[in-house]
Design a protein around this motif. Structure first.
Motif, mmCIF file in Angstrom:
data_model
loop_
_atom_site.group_PDB
_atom_site.id
_atom_site.type_symbol
_atom_site.label_atom_id
_atom_site.label_comp_id
_atom_site.label_asym_id
_atom_site.label_seq_id
_atom_site.Cartn_x
_atom_site.Cartn_y
_atom_site.Cartn_z
ATOM 1 N N THR A 59 -29.110 0.589 -56.421
ATOM 2 C CA THR A 59 -28.352 -0.573 -56.877
ATOM 3 C C THR A 59 -29.253 -1.796 -56.834
ATOM 4 O OG1 THR A 59 -27.512 -1.044 -54.648
ATOM 5 C CG2 THR A 59 -26.125 0.312 -56.085
ATOM 6 N N CYS A 60 -28.934 -2.749 -57.679
ATOM 7 C CA CYS A 60 -29.668 -4.012 -57.734
ATOM 8 C C CYS A 60 -28.651 -5.148 -57.621
ATOM 9 C CB CYS A 60 -30.436 -4.119 -59.051
ATOM 10 S SG CYS A 60 -31.174 -5.751 -59.365
ATOM 11 N N THR A 61 -28.866 -6.044 -56.674
ATOM 12 C CA THR A 61 -28.014 -7.220 -56.549
ATOM 13 C C THR A 61 -28.618 -8.347 -57.392
ATOM 14 O OG1 THR A 61 -27.333 -6.600 -54.307
ATOM 15 C CG2 THR A 61 -26.980 -8.888 -54.976
ATOM 16 N N LEU A 62 -27.861 -8.804 -58.371
ATOM 17 C CA LEU A 62 -28.356 -9.807 -59.310
ATOM 18 C C LEU A 62 -28.286 -11.207 -58.712
ATOM 19 C CD1 LEU A 62 -26.592 -8.439 -62.518
ATOM 20 C CD2 LEU A 62 -28.867 -7.868 -61.634
ATOM 21 N N ASP A 63 -28.848 -12.164 -59.411
ATOM 22 C CA ASP A 63 -28.904 -13.542 -58.915
ATOM 23 C C ASP A 63 -27.520 -14.131 -58.670
ATOM 24 O OD1 ASP A 63 -31.641 -13.388 -59.067
ATOM 25 O OD2 ASP A 63 -31.801 -14.488 -60.972
ATOM 26 N N GLY B 124 -24.962 -12.474 -57.598
ATOM 27 C CA GLY B 124 -24.264 -11.705 -56.575
ATOM 28 C C GLY B 124 -23.655 -10.411 -57.058
ATOM 29 N N ARG B 125 -23.621 -10.210 -58.382
ATOM 30 C CA ARG B 125 -23.081 -8.948 -58.886
ATOM 31 C C ARG B 125 -24.026 -7.786 -58.569
ATOM 32 N NH1 ARG B 125 -23.394 -8.410 -63.970
ATOM 33 N NH2 ARG B 125 -24.550 -10.340 -64.416
ATOM 34 N N ARG B 126 -23.458 -6.592 -58.563
ATOM 35 C CA ARG B 126 -24.249 -5.395 -58.306
ATOM 36 C C ARG B 126 -24.321 -4.539 -59.558
ATOM 37 N NH1 ARG B 126 -22.012 -0.973 -54.128
ATOM 38 N NH2 ARG B 126 -20.483 -0.824 -55.814
ATOM 39 N N SER C 189 -20.842 -0.577 -61.027
ATOM 40 C CA SER C 189 -21.327 -1.941 -61.256
ATOM 41 C C SER C 189 -20.178 -2.949 -61.213
ATOM 42 C CB SER C 189 -22.044 -2.044 -62.607
ATOM 43 O OG SER C 189 -23.286 -1.371 -62.571
ATOM 44 N N THR C 190 -20.471 -4.124 -60.674
ATOM 45 C CA THR C 190 -19.480 -5.188 -60.532
ATOM 46 C C THR C 190 -19.031 -5.714 -61.893
ATOM 47 O OG1 THR C 190 -20.670 -5.853 -58.529
ATOM 48 C CG2 THR C 190 -19.018 -7.390 -59.386
ATOM 49 N N ASP D 8 -29.349 -8.955 -67.541
ATOM 50 C CA ASP D 8 -29.173 -8.043 -66.399
ATOM 51 C C ASP D 8 -30.298 -7.009 -66.369
ATOM 52 O OD1 ASP D 8 -26.857 -9.386 -65.791
ATOM 53 O OD2 ASP D 8 -25.497 -7.752 -66.344
ATOM 54 N N HIS E 170 -36.412 -5.992 -60.221
ATOM 55 C CA HIS E 170 -36.056 -5.355 -58.953
ATOM 56 C C HIS E 170 -36.865 -4.078 -58.736
ATOM 57 C CE1 HIS E 170 -33.518 -3.461 -55.861
ATOM 58 N NE2 HIS E 170 -33.439 -2.413 -56.653
#
Length: 324
Positions: free
Chosen positions: A18-22, A24-26, A78-79, A92, A99
């Protein structure tokens, strides 16, 4: 939130990463193929999810491609990102690439992932995004639906002109599936039912797709991907429909790099006419390949030439030979 969610025992419930975006979404992703191969982002279909990447595992490993499939927002793990656009998702992808430490990569948009691949071609520089392919990929909503089967046309026009009806319809289907205990069935049990219907030709699919559907491993991958698409309910799917039937936010004539286009002459889900119109609008910035294939058979039976062409366009094979 719809009741049509997948149980953790029925399909893959954990992502490879998983990658947490700037914001805050995943974003969740799965990876297959060659560990140190050229990175290729796989943009899944609709309905589909990151697990769709398993269809490409063998060919990717053989050809030296490292395929990274990500769940779009609100799908799989994904969020959600309400009111997003195809251009938002291109951003994204850049964050996921950062990442993973990728300085360059390619993108392959399959079916419903086609618009997102076009957005990447428009937004990301050729120095970073080395090559782009659409595989029976959806294009701008303004393109004619000529050659598309009637059921698909109803869905497209429904999202355009009466989205509330489509929402009501999808929630109704989800409740019906729950009443039939379909949400609790294993993928293997669903596969048996699909193969029974396919055997009696009750699904109305073309002969080439029926042959593909006869393979249990392929169909388990498809079933897993579709169920993962609805893990969070139907809202993610409805959002995909809204995006698919909205303006891209840019003109294809402003795409200034080559895009590889692969379409099936017998495809009635995303017909070849869509690929031909995308090629016309892209002009000299397109390479169109028409194959004697249907929707599913193009994706499954033509993986090798599609991946080879994508890697060639990225310069991967030339670089690999130079290293040898």
């Amino acid at each position: 939130m719809s009741s049509f969610t997948t149980s953790s025992t029925s399909n893959k419930s954990v992502a490879d990463g998983t990658c947490t975006l700037d914001d805050g979404r995943r974003i969740a992703y799965d990876i297959c193929g060659a560990k140190n191969g050229h990175p290729v982002f796989h943009l899944h279909g609709w309905p589909g999810a990151r697990t769709e990447v398993s269809l490409f595992a063998v060919q990717a490993a053989e050809l030296g491609a490292r395929i990274i499939a990500i769940d779009r927002p609100g799908i799989g793990l994904s969020t959600p990102q309400p009111r997003r656009t195809v251009l938002d998702h291109a951003l994204d992808i850049r964050q996921v690439a950062k990442h993973l430490g990728l300085k360059e990569y390619s993108v392959m948009g399959v079916s419903g992932g086609g618009q997102y691949a076009l957005a990447c071609a428009f937004m990301i520089s050729p120095e970073e995004l080395r090559s782009v392919a659409l595989v029976c990929g959806q294009g701008p909503v303004e393109i004619s639906l000529r050659g598309m089967k009637f059921g698909n046309q109803i869905v497209v026009r429904g999202f355009q002109y009466c989205p509330s009806f489509i929402r009501l319809l999808m929630h109704g289907v989800s409740w019906t599936l729950k009443l039939l205990n379909m949400d609790r069935m294993s993928n293997e049990s669903i596969l048996q039912r699909v193969q029974t219907l396919n055997r009696w030709n009750l699904l109305g699919v073309p002969e080439m797709d029926r042959k593909v559907m006869a393979d249990p491993d392929t169909m388990l991958a498809v079933i897993t991907s579709v169920r993962e698409h609805f893990r969070q309910g139907v809202d993610g799917c409805l959002e995909e429909g809204r995006i698919t039937t909205s303006h891209l936010g840019f003109d294809l004539r402003d795409v200034k790099r080559n895009v590889r286009l692969w379409y099936g002459r017998e495809d009635t889900d995303v017909p070849a006419a869509i690929g031909e119109e995308i090629a016309r609008q892209l002009g000299e910035n397109s390479t169109l390949r028409l194959e004697d294939a249907t929707h599913l058979s193009l994706v499954v039976d033509h993986q090798r030439p599609i991946l080879e062409d994508l890697l060639d366009a990225a310069g991967y094979r030339r670089i690999a030979m130079a290293e040898d």
